[in-house]
Design an enzyme around this catalytic site. Sequence first.
Site, PDB file in Angstrom:
ATOM      1  N   ILE A 171      11.239  -1.735 -14.254  1.00  0.00           N
ATOM      2  CA  ILE A 171       9.860  -1.234 -14.241  1.00  0.00           C
ATOM      3  C   ILE A 171       9.639  -0.361 -13.010  1.00  0.00           C
ATOM      4  CG2 ILE A 171       7.433  -1.923 -13.963  1.00  0.00           C
ATOM      5  CD1 ILE A 171       7.959  -4.258 -15.797  1.00  0.00           C
ATOM      6  N   SER A 214      12.708  -4.368  -1.531  1.00  0.00           N
ATOM      7  CA  SER A 214      13.429  -5.392  -2.287  1.00  0.00           C
ATOM      8  C   SER A 214      13.795  -6.492  -1.315  1.00  0.00           C
ATOM      9  CB  SER A 214      14.692  -4.783  -2.923  1.00  0.00           C
ATOM     10  OG  SER A 214      15.501  -5.788  -3.503  1.00  0.00           O
ATOM     11  N   LYS A 262       1.240  -5.664 -15.400  1.00  0.00           N
ATOM     12  CA  LYS A 262       0.818  -6.686 -16.360  1.00  0.00           C
ATOM     13  C   LYS A 262       1.988  -7.665 -16.543  1.00  0.00           C
ATOM     14  CE  LYS A 262       3.702  -5.541 -19.536  1.00  0.00           C
ATOM     15  NZ  LYS A 262       4.720  -6.502 -19.978  1.00  0.00           N
TER      16      LYS A 262
END
Length: 333
Positions: free
Chosen positions: A17, A38, A99
């Site tokens: 994503i 990260s 989401k």
Amino acid sequence: MNNDKILRIGIVGAGWIAEKAAITLNGLETCECHAIASRSLEKATAFAKQWNVKKAYGSYGEIYTDPDIDLVYVATPHSHHYEVTRDALLAGKPCLVEKAFMANHAQSLAIVQLARERGLFLAEAIWTRYQPVVKTVRDLIASGRIGTPRLVTATLGYSMGEKPRIMRPDLCGGALLDLGVYALNFVRMFFPSDIVSIESQCVKSATGMDLTNAISLVLADGMLCNLQSSAACVGDNIGVIAGTDGNLIIDNINNPQKVTVNTHDREFVEDIHVPRQITGYEYQFLACRDALIEGLLEPREMPYEETLYIMQLMDDFRQKWGVHYPMDDVQWS
């Protein structure tokens, strides 16, 4: 934020994503992917090199304290949204959160309250809400071309195998938060009437996660909505809005590319194609930039009220189905 300022976005999480977001931002003139964070510096560095990102951080905390970041984009799994968003807000950073917004309604309410207390912008990145096709469909409905809408059907299904994020309760697994959320939003962004009746059922995995579910809603305005989502099969992913004088067929509720208009006898009238996209993610980033320029604390396209409403619906479905996450046992504040 000034009208001519480039929105500098820091992405937390370096999965697929995040890659899609970086591709999108590389195609925009008014927004940029300024940093990637990260938990592995090696992974962040590789991501930054591949996607032309200026800064790479080996911890999430570093991106929150970067004074150049205007907006934090939370691209971690659902299970980590609360912790990441809370830390970013406490550091004074506006947030756009993938989401499903949080693991449950309690987490969502706590995060919304924190953003309000801090006076910080916060938005859910449910990308379909921000796309121009929403206005296209709303205008078609309002024009009366299909008469009075009476029935909505929407399906979203992908064969996702044994992916941990689907199978594991600690990662908020199941089809509902990953896919069903799109079907629920498909209804709500066109027909926000109160729900007066709900029926639902699901088929669960051996780990207790909902793999396939079916939801039936009756709305106060007389609409019936039949929704299905599945992480176990390939769906047609089509949405249909059926009216007394015709119907609208949306080719993909996850990222519509075409709306087909049919008449009373299902006779084809026209196909309406969406504007050419980078990925479809661009509209949520541009909406955030516009909101920050205007000094808004939430986007018009997806206000807090809608995010909280849908999170509560999903909590209710999971409770009925016996789908439980560890986060459900915690008091969030």
